[in-house]
Scaffold this motif. Structure first.
Motif, mmCIF file in Angstrom:
data_model
loop_
_atom_site.group_PDB
_atom_site.id
_atom_site.type_symbol
_atom_site.label_atom_id
_atom_site.label_comp_id
_atom_site.label_asym_id
_atom_site.label_seq_id
_atom_site.Cartn_x
_atom_site.Cartn_y
_atom_site.Cartn_z
ATOM 1 N N PHE A 60 153.211 -22.296 -0.446
ATOM 2 C CA PHE A 60 153.016 -20.850 -0.306
ATOM 3 C C PHE A 60 153.957 -20.158 -1.285
ATOM 4 O O PHE A 60 155.165 -20.421 -1.283
ATOM 5 C CB PHE A 60 153.338 -20.433 1.129
ATOM 6 N N VAL A 61 153.417 -19.302 -2.151
ATOM 7 C CA VAL A 61 154.232 -18.512 -3.086
ATOM 8 C C VAL A 61 153.859 -17.052 -2.914
ATOM 9 O O VAL A 61 152.663 -16.712 -2.930
ATOM 10 C CB VAL A 61 153.938 -18.869 -4.566
ATOM 11 N N ALA A 62 154.860 -16.204 -2.768
ATOM 12 C CA ALA A 62 154.550 -14.779 -2.561
ATOM 13 C C ALA A 62 155.613 -13.911 -3.217
ATOM 14 O O ALA A 62 156.758 -14.339 -3.400
ATOM 15 C CB ALA A 62 154.489 -14.493 -1.061
ATOM 16 N N THR A 63 155.218 -12.689 -3.552
ATOM 17 C CA THR A 63 156.206 -11.724 -4.064
ATOM 18 C C THR A 63 156.168 -10.467 -3.192
ATOM 19 O O THR A 63 155.135 -10.122 -2.620
ATOM 20 C CB THR A 63 155.908 -11.327 -5.528
ATOM 21 N N THR A 64 157.344 -9.846 -3.104
ATOM 22 C CA THR A 64 157.420 -8.600 -2.348
ATOM 23 C C THR A 64 158.713 -7.873 -2.755
ATOM 24 O O THR A 64 159.348 -8.230 -3.749
ATOM 25 C CB THR A 64 157.361 -8.866 -0.825
#
Ligand SMILES: C[S@@+](CC[C@H](N)C(=O)[O-])C[C@H]1O[C@@H](n2cnc3c(N)ncnc32)[C@H](O)[C@@H]1O
Length: 354
Positions: free
Chosen positions: A285-289
């Motif tokens: 899982f890769v995410a940006t915020t």
């Protein structure tokens, strides 16, 4: 059998008479129809000026597997059981119009239109309607969807987002263990990353997923317009779904990418739990915020401000990296790591290998 009866008809079903075939009957009823269902185990339907068409039950369908048009891994939003194709159209971008999928368990059917497959749980509802929190509804508007890649997304650089190409390179590093597998670009918006994933040729199948029909339309149009989008590499499927109810079988996805979306989700914990459910063991899982820390942490009333904003907008404000780590760990993901730049953060975690 295929029969048509027109005129006023009165149907009385006695207990035990309603079977699978009756349930598959299709009623095409003109306006001003009244329907009365009695609850004393006898159902009575009065139809005025109606056309009643009984159809052949749908032929049993085989679960679609890899290589036969892209249904592999797609699941019913109600049961999470595999969906099977009941039409021949492949499920790749540009070919979804007329695509029919059916759940072998609950028999709910899902359809594709010109731009995407609609796999939201409420699909097909005629009377029932619901509104999502503001942060979700906002992106459903045509104007925001149109403006998103025409200036809006670019403005994220002011809060530290490095820009799509750089973010893509950073994400690729995290995705190394799952290259060659399938990837979901969750909350894909207008598909900036979907196109980069597809053009890279690094994944066997790219599924672009968003709740906003208008974002998916933009995504479709950008793919169609893209000059160097390899025509032979059309293994991209556009899916409309809620992040809190992912239409994929459990443990069927190698990677989930979510660019600038965690803070927009109605419930990040339900969403990350869903991500965790659909990832294969070892899946990434890769995410940006954003993380509102640094000088913001010293703002008086930050907690109250945060609660108010979250209450009004339905979006989440993260205030530390530890909070995101805790979120991932709480949803069963391990090996949390992150990279910061200003308010921007890219996080990665994986599903424990069994
Ligand atoms: C800020 S945009 C991010 C778009 C793109 N991933 C990017 O990196 O630019 C947030 C996206 O989240 C989507 N979104 C919001 N709520 C959602 C939900 N409940 N389920 C799926 N997607 C959702 C919006 O429609 C929007 O496209």
């Amino acid at each position: 059998m295929n029969s048509v009866i027109t005129g006023n008809i009165r149907l009385t079903f006695f207990p035990g008479q309603l079977n699978k075939n009756s349930a598959l009957c299709l009623f095409r009823v003109r306006p001003f129809t009244t329907a009365v269902f009695r609850r004393n185990l006898t159902s009575e339907i009065r139809v005025f000026s109606a056309t009643f068409v009984e159809t052949e039950p749908t032929a049993p369908v085989a679960v679609d597997k890899e290589g036969s048009g892209g249904a592999s891994g797609l699941a019913c939003s109600i049961c999470y059981d595999p969906l099977a194709r009941i039409s021949d159209s492949p499920l790749y971008v540009g070919a979804t119009v007329g695509s029919n999928l059916q759940c072998n368990t609950c028999k709910k059917t899902y359809f594709g239109n010109q731009t995407h497959l609609d796999l939201v749980a409420s699909r097909g509802s005629k009377q029932y309607d619901e509104s999502m929190p503001l942060a979700t509804e906002f992106f459903r508007t045509p104007v925001i969807s149109f403006l998103y890649e025409r200036g809006w997304r670019q403005s994220f650089v002011f809060s530290g987002f490095p820009g799509p190409e750089k973010e893509f390179d950073m994400a690729k590093n995290y995705l190394k263990p799952v290259l060659g597998g399938n990837i979901v670009d969750a909350s894909c918006g207008s598909g900036m990353f979907t196109r980069l994933f597809a053009k890279s040729g690094l994944f066997s199948h790219v599924i672009a997923l968003d709740y906003s029909e208008n974002m998916l339309r933009q995504c479709y149009e950008f793919i169609e317009e893209e000059e160097n989008f390899p025509k032979e590499y059309k293994k991209v499927t556009l899916v409309r779904a809620d992040i809190s109810r992912l239409p994929f079988e459990s443990s069927s996805i190698d990677a989930v990418h979510a660019g600038a979306a965690l803070h927009c989700w109605p419930s990040p914990s339900i969403a990350v739990a869903e991500v965790s459910r659909v990832l294969r063991p070892g899946g990434v899982f890769v995410a940006t915020t954003y993380i509102l820390d640094g000088p913001f942490a010293f703002l008086p009333f930050l907690r109250t401000f945060r609660e108010n904003i979250m209450g009004i907008s339905g979006s989440q404000i993260f205030v530390s990296e530890r909070e995101l780590e805790d979120l991932c760990r709480g949803c069963g993901l391990v090996g949390f790591t992150c990279i910061r730049n200003g308010l921007f953060v890219m996080i990665s975690a994986r599903k424990r290998s069994s």
